[in-house]
Motif scaffolding. Structure first.
Motif, PDB file in Angstrom:
ATOM      1  N   MET A   1       0.858  -1.192   0.000  1.00 25.12           N
ATOM      2  CA  MET A   1       0.000   0.000   0.000  1.00 25.12           C
ATOM      3  C   MET A   1       0.895   1.244   0.000  1.00 25.12           C
ATOM      4  O   MET A   1       2.060   1.187   0.363  1.00 25.12           O
ATOM      5  N   TYR A   2       0.301   2.350  -0.372  1.00 29.17           N
ATOM      6  CA  TYR A   2       1.063   3.593  -0.406  1.00 29.17           C
ATOM      7  C   TYR A   2       1.450   4.025   1.000  1.00 29.17           C
ATOM      8  O   TYR A   2       0.891   3.587   1.992  1.00 29.17           O
ATOM      9  N   LYS A   3       2.426   4.915   1.080  1.00 26.15           N
ATOM     10  CA  LYS A   3       2.885   5.446   2.355  1.00 26.15           C
ATOM     11  C   LYS A   3       2.429   6.891   2.499  1.00 26.15           C
ATOM     12  O   LYS A   3       2.483   7.661   1.549  1.00 26.15           O
ATOM     13  N   PHE A   4       1.986   7.213   3.699  1.00 28.65           N
ATOM     14  CA  PHE A   4       1.594   8.590   4.017  1.00 28.65           C
ATOM     15  C   PHE A   4       2.636   9.155   4.965  1.00 28.65           C
ATOM     16  O   PHE A   4       2.868   8.606   6.039  1.00 28.65           O
ATOM     17  N   PHE A   5       3.303  10.228   4.535  1.00 25.22           N
ATOM     18  CA  PHE A   5       4.279  10.887   5.383  1.00 25.22           C
ATOM     19  C   PHE A   5       3.734  12.240   5.798  1.00 25.22           C
ATOM     20  O   PHE A   5       3.583  13.133   4.970  1.00 25.22           O
ATOM     21  N   SER A   6       3.407  12.379   7.072  1.00 28.22           N
ATOM     22  CA  SER A   6       3.082  13.703   7.589  1.00 28.22           C
ATOM     23  C   SER A   6       4.380  14.444   7.823  1.00 28.22           C
ATOM     24  O   SER A   6       5.386  13.845   8.198  1.00 28.22           O
ATOM     25  N   VAL A   7       4.352  15.744   7.599  1.00 25.38           N
ATOM     26  CA  VAL A   7       5.584  16.497   7.846  1.00 25.38           C
ATOM     27  C   VAL A   7       5.896  16.579   9.331  1.00 25.38           C
ATOM     28  O   VAL A   7       6.956  17.049   9.715  1.00 25.38           O
ATOM     29  N   VAL A   8       4.987  16.124  10.181  1.00 28.80           N
ATOM     30  CA  VAL A   8       5.323  16.001  11.602  1.00 28.80           C
ATOM     31  C   VAL A   8       6.398  14.925  11.771  1.00 28.80           C
ATOM     32  O   VAL A   8       7.331  15.053  12.551  1.00 28.80           O
ATOM     33  N   ALA A   9       6.272  13.847  10.966  1.00 31.41           N
ATOM     34  CA  ALA A   9       7.177  12.707  11.119  1.00 31.41           C
ATOM     35  C   ALA A   9       8.324  12.719  10.137  1.00 31.41           C
ATOM     36  O   ALA A   9       9.294  11.999  10.300  1.00 31.41           O
ATOM     37  N   LEU A  10       8.228  13.509   9.090  1.00 29.28           N
ATOM     38  CA  LEU A  10       9.232  13.480   8.024  1.00 29.28           C
ATOM     39  C   LEU A  10      10.042  14.765   8.040  1.00 29.28           C
ATOM     40  O   LEU A  10       9.488  15.858   8.024  1.00 29.28           O
TER      41      LEU A  10
ATOM     42  N   GLU B   1       4.326   0.670  -4.722  1.00 29.27           N
ATOM     43  CA  GLU B   1       3.313   0.044  -5.582  1.00 29.27           C
ATOM     44  C   GLU B   1       3.906  -0.299  -6.945  1.00 29.27           C
ATOM     45  O   GLU B   1       3.639  -1.362  -7.514  1.00 29.27           O
ATOM     46  N   ILE B   2       4.712   0.600  -7.484  1.00 30.40           N
ATOM     47  CA  ILE B   2       5.380   0.349  -8.760  1.00 30.40           C
ATOM     48  C   ILE B   2       6.402  -0.770  -8.610  1.00 30.40           C
ATOM     49  O   ILE B   2       6.498  -1.680  -9.444  1.00 30.40           O
ATOM     50  N   ALA B   3       7.172  -0.714  -7.511  1.00 28.10           N
ATOM     51  CA  ALA B   3       8.188  -1.740  -7.287  1.00 28.10           C
ATOM     52  C   ALA B   3       7.579  -3.128  -7.144  1.00 28.10           C
ATOM     53  O   ALA B   3       8.207  -4.136  -7.500  1.00 28.10           O
ATOM     54  N   ALA B   4       6.336  -3.181  -6.652  1.00 25.30           N
ATOM     55  CA  ALA B   4       5.657  -4.466  -6.474  1.00 25.30           C
ATOM     56  C   ALA B   4       5.061  -4.996  -7.775  1.00 25.30           C
ATOM     57  O   ALA B   4       4.474  -6.083  -7.788  1.00 25.30           O
ATOM     58  N   GLY B   5       5.202  -4.230  -8.869  1.00 33.17           N
ATOM     59  CA  GLY B   5       4.726  -4.703 -10.165  1.00 33.17           C
ATOM     60  C   GLY B   5       3.326  -4.277 -10.539  1.00 33.17           C
ATOM     61  O   GLY B   5       2.788  -4.739 -11.553  1.00 33.17           O
ATOM     62  N   ARG B   6       2.734  -3.396  -9.754  1.00 35.31           N
ATOM     63  CA  ARG B   6       1.396  -2.905 -10.094  1.00 35.31           C
ATOM     64  C   ARG B   6       1.480  -2.028 -11.336  1.00 35.31           C
ATOM     65  O   ARG B   6       2.452  -1.300 -11.528  1.00 35.31           O
ATOM     66  N   SER B   7       0.478  -2.098 -12.201  1.00 31.19           N
ATOM     67  CA  SER B   7       0.531  -1.358 -13.461  1.00 31.19           C
ATOM     68  C   SER B   7       0.526   0.144 -13.204  1.00 31.19           C
ATOM     69  O   SER B   7      -0.034   0.623 -12.204  1.00 31.19           O
ATOM     70  N   ILE B   8       1.152   0.877 -14.121  1.00 36.99           N
ATOM     71  CA  ILE B   8       1.200   2.331 -13.989  1.00 36.99           C
ATOM     72  C   ILE B   8      -0.204   2.918 -13.969  1.00 36.99           C
ATOM     73  O   ILE B   8      -0.508   3.821 -13.178  1.00 36.99           O
ATOM     74  N   ALA B   9      -1.079   2.396 -14.824  1.00 41.73           N
ATOM     75  CA  ALA B   9      -2.451   2.917 -14.881  1.00 41.73           C
ATOM     76  C   ALA B   9      -3.154   2.745 -13.536  1.00 41.73           C
ATOM     77  O   ALA B   9      -3.846   3.654 -13.055  1.00 41.73           O
ATOM     78  N   ASN B  10      -2.972   1.581 -12.890  1.00 42.36           N
ATOM     79  CA  ASN B  10      -3.617   1.350 -11.601  1.00 42.36           C
ATOM     80  C   ASN B  10      -3.021   2.228 -10.511  1.00 42.36           C
ATOM     81  O   ASN B  10      -3.734   2.738  -9.642  1.00 42.36           O
ATOM     82  N   VAL B  11      -1.707   2.424 -10.570  1.00 40.98           N
ATOM     83  CA  VAL B  11      -1.070   3.280  -9.565  1.00 40.98           C
ATOM     84  C   VAL B  11      -1.516   4.730  -9.747  1.00 40.98           C
ATOM     85  O   VAL B  11      -1.786   5.434  -8.766  1.00 40.98           O
ATOM     86  N   ARG B  12      -1.607   5.173 -10.991  1.00 44.74           N
ATOM     87  CA  ARG B  12      -2.079   6.538 -11.243  1.00 44.74           C
ATOM     88  C   ARG B  12      -3.502   6.727 -10.703  1.00 44.74           C
ATOM     89  O   ARG B  12      -3.836   7.772 -10.129  1.00 44.74           O
ATOM     90  N   SER B  13      -4.336   5.739 -10.924  1.00 41.94           N
ATOM     91  CA  SER B  13      -5.713   5.824 -10.432  1.00 41.94           C
ATOM     92  C   SER B  13      -5.745   5.876  -8.912  1.00 41.94           C
ATOM     93  O   SER B  13      -6.467   6.688  -8.316  1.00 41.94           O
TER      94      SER B  13
END
Length: 455
Positions: free
Chosen positions: A1-10, A72-84
């Motif tokens: 799944m995607y990662k959410f980075f809050s600027v509190v933590a990043l 998501e890209i590294a895991a092989g998910r299609s670009i179209a699906n990641v863009r969506s």
């Protein structure tokens, strides 16, 4: 799944100022713009296209979060699906942010009542004393995707064009740093076409293109990297002569010199900083115009210091050519034979001819800038001089051109683009209702003079 980075933590330490800042004193970096320049430096040189930076539109360096989809890209998910997925999460994040802002507004004088992300929002906008700053910020947040991959590819491709582009700008007495503007406009994609009708490396709109270059049913020089570069040099020279400095001239390239001149009159100002701090230019002087100069500075700084952002970059070899002239209207395939090259090579050197010319429905008009590979000019001239009467003509063919409808096209826009009238276009397309244009449709464009001899 995607990662959410809050600027509190990043940690979001802004990039250190690059050495490029001083390579041309005509392009200052005023204090008011430094945070934005640093933000755009990260967009062009650090953030991936699969990262979405959620930031405050009025002050883009105020970042709420970074959404990271690279796994998501590294895991092989299609670009179209990641863009969506990327689009959905961007929108849901902004909705959640707006809900949080409403709560922050209620507790603006009591931040201890807020949780971690809400406290971050309170902190981001706490440097303003406007009592409704949090309420007014609802709906004022953007998702900016990174441009690192696109910029790296642009640097590779630019090698084919930059030597000649720099020569053209030097011939006009202009700073060669300006030739890096396509990093912002098109990422050096010669086929770039925007949803509002801008085209080519320099993203000329049809209205300004007709002032500085050829744009008609046979030729669209916006697609020609060299002809459009000369047009851009003239455009920027005129902007500079009107406005007096490069920050304003570059902003005018995006916004229009007339609009900026009006803003300077209304504010009594003389600099871009005056407009940014004192001019309410309305919706037209919005995010794109206000950030255009900062983006240019950032992109050109990244290019100047590319090794620190990308490591080694293999630039394309410069395209070399000779130019020859013609005095007649000639079929495209005849000129290609005279050049003694294959179709791909001839098209790459002469990319401005429209499909109806390439397909033989219209002739190539007389020109002083047919490009041929180095060493081919002499044989071209010999073969051109020997052409029979049925291979060169005194006038253009009359022919119904075919226009493929793009998103946003109207009959008015199409007619203006081809230099004809709406009535003439409607008459040539009786089967299309004026309010029923769809992307992908083919619209017949009547000849501007005479009767068509082929349909």
């Amino acid at each position: 799944m995607y990662k959410f980075f809050s600027v509190v933590a990043l940690s979001l330490a802004l990039a250190a100022p690059s050495s490029a800042q001083a390579f041309d004193s005509g392009f200052p970096e005023p204090a008011i713009l430094k945070p934005s320049i640093e933000f755009w430096t990260r967009v062009f040189g650090e953030f991936s296209e699969y990262q979405s930076v959620i930031h405050y539109e009025e002050q883009p360096y105020k970042i709420y979060a970074i959404l990271d989809f690279r796994d998501e890209i590294a895991a092989g998910r299609s670009i179209a699906n990641v863009r969506s997925l990327q689009k959905r999460v961007e929108e849901s994040t902004k909705r959640r942010l707006n809900e949080q802002l409403r709560k922050v507004h209620q507790h603006r004088d009591n931040p201890d009542a807020l949780d971690g992300e809400e406290r971050l929002l309170w902190s981001l906008l706490s440097d303003s004393d406007e009592p409704n700053r949090y309420k007014n910020a609802v709906g004022e947040w953007r998702a900016q995707r990174g441009l690192k991959e696109r910029t790296r590819r642009a640097l590779e491709v630019s090698g084919a064009y930059l030597p000649e582009m720099e020569r053209i700008f030097e011939a006009y007495g202009l700073p060669t740093r300006l030739t890096r503007l396509p990093l912002v406009e098109s990422s050096f994609n010669v086929e770039a076409y925007s949803k509002v009708g801008a085209a080519g490396l320099w993203q000329f709109m049809p209205s300004s293109a007709r002032i500085y270059m050829q744009l008609n049913e046979a030729v669209d020089q916006r697609a020609d990297p060299w002809a459009s570069t000369e047009a851009a040099a003239k455009h920027l020279r005129d902007d500079y002569e009107t406005l007096g400095n490069w920050p304003l001239a570059l902003t005018a390239y995006n916004h229009g010199r007339g609009g900026l001149a009006r803003g300077l009159r209304e504010t009594g100002g003389s600099t871009l900083e005056d407009l940014l701090t004192r001019w309410d230019g309305g919706r037209r002087f919005g995010f794109a115009s206000r950030n255009f100069y900062a983006e240019f500075i950032a992109a050109s700084n990244v290019e100047d210091n590319y090794r620190s952002h990308f490591g080694s970059v293999d630039r394309d070899s410069p395209l070399r050519f000779e130019t020859v002239s013609t005095d007649h209207y000639v079929p495209y395939e005849v000129l290609q034979r005279c050049a003694g090259v294959d179709d791909e090579t001839f098209r790459r050197l002469n990319p401005s001819y429209r499909p109806d010319v390439i397909e033989g429905n219209l002739y190539v008009p007389p020109s002083d800038s047919i490009r041929v590979p180095v060493g081919h000019a002499g044989s071209f001239r010999t073969q051109y001089a020997a052409l029979a009467a049925d291979q060169r003509f005194e006038g253009q063919r009359n022919y119904y051109a075919q226009h493929r409808v793009r998103n946003g096209d109207t009959f008015q826009r199409i007619a203006k683009f081809y230099g004809t009238s709406v009535r003439a276009v409607l008459a040539a397309n009786p089967g299309i209702k004026p309010n029923r244009l769809r992307a992908g449709q083919m619209v017949r464009i009547p000849p501007r003079g005479g009767r068509a001899n082929r349909t």
